[in-house]
Motif scaffolding. Structure first.
Motif, PDB file in Angstrom:
ATOM      1  N   PHE A 253       5.645 -11.307  -0.533  1.00  0.00           N
ATOM      2  CA  PHE A 253       4.581 -10.285  -0.409  1.00  0.00           C
ATOM      3  C   PHE A 253       4.894  -8.947   0.635  1.00  0.00           C
ATOM      4  O   PHE A 253       4.422  -8.116   0.209  1.00  0.00           O
ATOM      5  N   ASP A 254       5.526  -9.371   1.607  1.00  0.00           N
ATOM      6  CA  ASP A 254       5.952  -8.282   2.428  1.00  0.00           C
ATOM      7  C   ASP A 254       6.612  -7.190   1.582  1.00  0.00           C
ATOM      8  O   ASP A 254       6.576  -5.987   1.856  1.00  0.00           O
ATOM      9  N   LYS A 255       7.548  -7.365   0.599  1.00  0.00           N
ATOM     10  CA  LYS A 255       8.343  -6.522  -0.086  1.00  0.00           C
ATOM     11  C   LYS A 255       7.399  -5.763  -0.945  1.00  0.00           C
ATOM     12  O   LYS A 255       7.866  -4.557  -1.450  1.00  0.00           O
ATOM     13  N   LEU A 256       6.316  -6.031  -1.288  1.00  0.00           N
ATOM     14  CA  LEU A 256       5.217  -5.463  -2.023  1.00  0.00           C
ATOM     15  C   LEU A 256       4.710  -4.287  -1.331  1.00  0.00           C
ATOM     16  O   LEU A 256       4.125  -3.356  -1.883  1.00  0.00           O
ATOM     17  N   ALA A 257       4.508  -4.327  -0.036  1.00  0.00           N
ATOM     18  CA  ALA A 257       3.787  -3.312   0.867  1.00  0.00           C
ATOM     19  C   ALA A 257       4.641  -2.003   0.350  1.00  0.00           C
ATOM     20  O   ALA A 257       5.945  -1.966   0.372  1.00  0.00           O
ATOM     21  N   GLY A 258       4.023  -0.927   0.235  1.00  0.00           N
ATOM     22  CA  GLY A 258       4.628   0.192  -0.084  1.00  0.00           C
ATOM     23  C   GLY A 258       4.220   0.532  -1.400  1.00  0.00           C
ATOM     24  O   GLY A 258       3.662   1.569  -2.038  1.00  0.00           O
ATOM     25  N   GLY A 259       4.374  -0.358  -2.450  1.00  0.00           N
ATOM     26  CA  GLY A 259       4.512  -0.067  -3.734  1.00  0.00           C
ATOM     27  C   GLY A 259       2.877  -0.260  -4.056  1.00  0.00           C
ATOM     28  O   GLY A 259       2.538   0.283  -5.226  1.00  0.00           O
ATOM     29  N   TYR A 260       2.110  -1.267  -3.577  1.00  0.00           N
ATOM     30  CA  TYR A 260       0.670  -1.530  -3.638  1.00  0.00           C
ATOM     31  C   TYR A 260      -0.008  -1.453  -2.448  1.00  0.00           C
ATOM     32  O   TYR A 260       0.419  -1.760  -1.264  1.00  0.00           O
ATOM     33  N   SER A 261      -1.380  -1.175  -2.866  1.00  0.00           N
ATOM     34  CA  SER A 261      -2.143  -1.066  -1.456  1.00  0.00           C
ATOM     35  C   SER A 261      -2.199  -2.484  -0.665  1.00  0.00           C
ATOM     36  O   SER A 261      -2.179  -3.554  -1.354  1.00  0.00           O
ATOM     37  N   PRO A 262      -2.442  -2.439   0.571  1.00  0.00           N
ATOM     38  CA  PRO A 262      -2.542  -3.718   1.437  1.00  0.00           C
ATOM     39  C   PRO A 262      -3.629  -4.543   0.649  1.00  0.00           C
ATOM     40  O   PRO A 262      -3.502  -5.801   0.882  1.00  0.00           O
ATOM     41  N   GLU A 263      -4.835  -3.799   0.270  1.00  0.00           N
ATOM     42  CA  GLU A 263      -5.824  -4.660  -0.318  1.00  0.00           C
ATOM     43  C   GLU A 263      -5.321  -5.578  -1.478  1.00  0.00           C
ATOM     44  O   GLU A 263      -5.728  -6.872  -1.585  1.00  0.00           O
ATOM     45  N   LEU A 264      -4.598  -4.978  -2.382  1.00  0.00           N
ATOM     46  CA  LEU A 264      -4.261  -5.812  -3.625  1.00  0.00           C
ATOM     47  C   LEU A 264      -3.389  -6.940  -3.237  1.00  0.00           C
ATOM     48  O   LEU A 264      -3.392  -8.001  -3.689  1.00  0.00           O
ATOM     49  N   VAL A 265      -2.408  -6.573  -2.334  1.00  0.00           N
ATOM     50  CA  VAL A 265      -1.350  -7.322  -2.030  1.00  0.00           C
ATOM     51  C   VAL A 265      -2.141  -8.387  -1.244  1.00  0.00           C
ATOM     52  O   VAL A 265      -1.885  -9.761  -1.388  1.00  0.00           O
ATOM     53  N   GLU A 266      -3.021  -8.270  -0.278  1.00  0.00           N
ATOM     54  CA  GLU A 266      -3.723  -9.400   0.403  1.00  0.00           C
ATOM     55  C   GLU A 266      -4.606 -10.149  -0.729  1.00  0.00           C
ATOM     56  O   GLU A 266      -4.710 -11.575  -0.382  1.00  0.00           O
ATOM     57  N   LEU A 267      -4.938  -9.643  -1.665  1.00  0.00           N
ATOM     58  CA  LEU A 267      -5.788 -10.180  -2.684  1.00  0.00           C
ATOM     59  C   LEU A 267      -4.897 -11.288  -3.362  1.00  0.00           C
ATOM     60  O   LEU A 267      -5.400 -12.439  -3.605  1.00  0.00           O
ATOM     61  N   VAL A 268      -3.818 -10.980  -3.658  1.00  0.00           N
ATOM     62  CA  VAL A 268      -2.952 -11.855  -4.562  1.00  0.00           C
ATOM     63  C   VAL A 268      -2.407 -13.005  -3.446  1.00  0.00           C
ATOM     64  O   VAL A 268      -2.290 -14.235  -3.937  1.00  0.00           O
ATOM     65  N   ARG A 269      -2.227 -12.465  -2.373  1.00  0.00           N
ATOM     66  CA  ARG A 269      -1.746 -13.431  -1.487  1.00  0.00           C
ATOM     67  C   ARG A 269      -2.824 -14.700  -1.046  1.00  0.00           C
ATOM     68  O   ARG A 269      -2.761 -15.849  -1.025  1.00  0.00           O
ATOM     69  N   TRP A 270      -4.202 -14.061  -0.924  1.00  0.00           N
ATOM     70  CA  TRP A 270      -5.325 -15.187  -1.042  1.00  0.00           C
ATOM     71  C   TRP A 270      -5.583 -15.844  -2.129  1.00  0.00           C
ATOM     72  O   TRP A 270      -5.707 -17.079  -2.115  1.00  0.00           O
ATOM     73  N   CYS A 271      -5.172 -15.420  -3.249  1.00  0.00           N
ATOM     74  CA  CYS A 271      -5.363 -16.311  -4.485  1.00  0.00           C
ATOM     75  C   CYS A 271      -4.401 -17.443  -4.426  1.00  0.00           C
ATOM     76  O   CYS A 271      -4.345 -18.533  -5.134  1.00  0.00           O
ATOM     77  N   LEU A 272      -3.068 -16.857  -4.137  1.00  0.00           N
ATOM     78  CA  LEU A 272      -1.871 -17.860  -4.179  1.00  0.00           C
ATOM     79  C   LEU A 272      -1.634 -18.851  -3.048  1.00  0.00           C
ATOM     80  O   LEU A 272      -0.759 -19.298  -2.827  1.00  0.00           O
ATOM     81  N   ARG A 273      -2.742 -18.923  -2.412  1.00  0.00           N
ATOM     82  CA  ARG A 273      -2.947 -20.205  -1.002  1.00  0.00           C
ATOM     83  C   ARG A 273      -2.466 -21.405  -1.835  1.00  0.00           C
ATOM     84  O   ARG A 273      -3.291 -21.897  -2.615  1.00  0.00           O
ATOM     85  N   VAL A 274      -1.849 -22.003  -0.968  1.00  0.00           N
ATOM     86  CA  VAL A 274      -1.435 -23.463  -1.447  1.00  0.00           C
ATOM     87  C   VAL A 274      -2.549 -24.478  -1.498  1.00  0.00           C
ATOM     88  O   VAL A 274      -2.802 -25.075  -2.223  1.00  0.00           O
ATOM     89  N   ASP A 275      -3.353 -24.318  -0.487  1.00  0.00           N
ATOM     90  CA  ASP A 275      -4.697 -24.979  -0.306  1.00  0.00           C
ATOM     91  C   ASP A 275      -5.706 -24.402  -0.985  1.00  0.00           C
ATOM     92  O   ASP A 275      -6.092 -23.308  -0.687  1.00  0.00           O
ATOM     93  N   PRO A 276      -6.378 -25.338  -1.958  1.00  0.00           N
ATOM     94  CA  PRO A 276      -7.263 -24.602  -2.795  1.00  0.00           C
ATOM     95  C   PRO A 276      -8.524 -24.277  -2.105  1.00  0.00           C
ATOM     96  O   PRO A 276      -9.221 -23.145  -2.399  1.00  0.00           O
ATOM     97  N   LEU A 277      -8.905 -24.719  -0.989  1.00  0.00           N
ATOM     98  CA  LEU A 277      -9.918 -24.137  -0.180  1.00  0.00           C
ATOM     99  C   LEU A 277      -9.776 -22.972   0.426  1.00  0.00           C
ATOM    100  O   LEU A 277     -10.762 -22.353   0.893  1.00  0.00           O
ATOM    101  N   GLU A 278      -8.424 -22.536   0.581  1.00  0.00           N
ATOM    102  CA  GLU A 278      -8.326 -21.361   1.418  1.00  0.00           C
ATOM    103  C   GLU A 278      -8.365 -20.295   0.250  1.00  0.00           C
ATOM    104  O   GLU A 278      -8.067 -19.036   0.729  1.00  0.00           O
ATOM    105  N   ARG A 279      -8.472 -20.378  -0.968  1.00  0.00           N
ATOM    106  CA  ARG A 279      -8.557 -19.567  -2.094  1.00  0.00           C
ATOM    107  C   ARG A 279      -9.977 -18.772  -2.275  1.00  0.00           C
ATOM    108  O   ARG A 279     -11.084 -19.549  -1.720  1.00  0.00           O
ATOM    109  N   PRO A 280      -9.976 -17.831  -2.798  1.00  0.00           N
ATOM    110  CA  PRO A 280     -11.371 -17.210  -3.213  1.00  0.00           C
ATOM    111  C   PRO A 280     -12.017 -18.134  -3.796  1.00  0.00           C
ATOM    112  O   PRO A 280     -11.530 -19.056  -4.982  1.00  0.00           O
ATOM    113  N   GLN A 281     -13.368 -18.761  -3.666  1.00  0.00           N
ATOM    114  CA  GLN A 281     -13.830 -19.706  -4.069  1.00  0.00           C
ATOM    115  C   GLN A 281     -14.724 -19.434  -5.285  1.00  0.00           C
ATOM    116  O   GLN A 281     -15.299 -20.072  -5.968  1.00  0.00           O
ATOM    117  N   SER A 282     -14.790 -18.043  -5.528  1.00  0.00           N
ATOM    118  CA  SER A 282     -15.429 -17.616  -6.738  1.00  0.00           C
ATOM    119  C   SER A 282     -14.883 -16.398  -7.310  1.00  0.00           C
ATOM    120  O   SER A 282     -14.175 -15.879  -6.780  1.00  0.00           O
TER     121      SER A 282
END
Ligand SMILES: Nc1ncnc2c1ncn2[C@@H]1O[C@H](COP(=O)(O)OP(=O)(O)O)[C@@H](O)[C@H]1O
Ligand SMILES: [Mg+2]
Length: 335
Positions: A253-282
């Protein structure tokens, strides 16, 4: 029976009023054909033919299924049929349109509207072959529509469970549609026995590995995140089962910074949480972020940008972003 390559139906064959033109794809689970309906309209016909369970030699139409494999073959056939029936009730521009079902050759066929185009995986590979990458504006545009289709699927009490760039098809007009609901499972009123879900390493959420269940819309959310990640990096994320013992994703994820906006990188990181409860719920929460966050700043000479200020930088960012416009391990492994 070991997996084998099954012979496709011969070109020109008439089957249930459709005329087979040619095979267009074959996977471990099915063969897809281009065909014409009685009115001459192009359709895609998917034939249920799991190669680990059924064998069809050249010149034969009916596959041979050993006595030992027959019960599992039949359960898979029933799932294929039931799930296709559920899919047939969904009419959405971002979901493949199922037109018909028929039985022949001791198996089942699903008839879909034929769309010309290519998969998102092919798109990723083409971009990389040219030395480029999939740009942020493109990712946002495609996934906003993918999520619209997926919302409709979830609203029909279905999960996809095999989302990945290979199963996101881009029509020639650029609009995406969800394909390949072979792994889809009904989430409610599921009183039929199911086969063990198939999963694709990297794209499958951790809960799919655990036999204990816990699958839900959040499971598709993980695969959406993994698919966006694959667009950005060119290869799937670390497989979820490995992440449980040693998670190496933070560095990626750190390597993506620069090529993509922090918002998009953060969104991908959020979706990819190992714990399902920590992912976007909708999916709605996800759509909101994709629509709201700004595209990345452009790579422009520093001096000029400093003199022109933030307003123009935003504008150039939008224009710049817009201008830049897929274990079944093997074939789905990018790079
Ligand atoms: N409706 C369709 N129109 C055009 N091509 C299709 C259609 N459905 C499937 N295909 C082609 O067949 C390929 C495999 O389809 P898919 O449903 O993903 O089956 P598999 O289980 O083999 O992965 C797709 O990548 C696409 O190239
Ligand atoms: Mg597929």
């Amino acid at each position: 029976m070991a997996a084998q390559n099954n012979a496709p139906l011969p070109d020109g064959l008439e089957i249930a009023g459709y005329r087979i033109v040619k095979k267009i794809a074959s996977g471990g689970f099915s063969i897809v054909y281009l065909a014409y309906d009685p009115d001459g309209v192009a359709v895609a016909i998917k034939e249920y033919l799991p190669s680990s369970l059924a064998l069809r030699r050249d010149g034969e139409l009916v596959p041979t299924v050993s006595r030992a494999n027959l019960p599992v073959f039949r359960i898979g056939l029933k799932c294929f049929f039931e799930e296709g029936r559920a899919l047939a009730r969904i009419a959405h521009p971002n979901v493949v349109s199922v037109l018909n079902f028929f039985r022949a050759h001791d198996t089942v066929y699903m008839v879909m509207a034929y769309e010309s185009g290519h998969s998102l995986q092919e798109h990723i590979q083409r971009q990389r072959a040219k030395g480029g990458k999939v740009g942020e504006a493109f990712i946002r545009t495609i996934f906003i529509q993918v999520l619209k289709g997926l919302r409709e699927v979830h609203a029909s009490k279905l999960l996809h469970l095999d989302l990945k760039p290979a199963n996101i098809y881009l029509r020639t007009d650029g609009t995406p549609m969800l394909l390949d609901f072979g792994a889809a499972r009904q989430t409610v009123n599921n009183d039929m026995p199911t086969l063990a879900p198939m999963y694709t390493p990297g794209f499958a959420p951790p809960e799919l590995y655990a036999k204990t269940g816990g699958l839900g819309p959040w499971s598709d959310v993980y695969s959406i995140g993994a698919s966006m990640f694959a667009c950005m990096v060119g290869s799937p994320p670390q497989p979820a089962d490995q992440r449980k013992s040693e998670d190496k994703m933070a560095g990626h994820f750190d390597k993506l910074a620069g090529g993509y906006s922090p918002e998009l990188v953060e969104l991908v990181r959020w979706c990819l949480r190992v714990d399902p409860l920590e992912r976007p719920q909708s999916l709605f929460a996800l759509q909101k972020v994709l629509q709201a966050a700004p595209p990345p700043p452009p790579q422009a000479p520093r001096g000029i940008m400093a003199r022109l200020g933030g307003g123009l930088r935003g504008l150039v960012g939008r224009l710049g972003g817009a201008a830049r416009p897929k274990a079944r391990a093997g074939p789905d492994t990018l790079v």
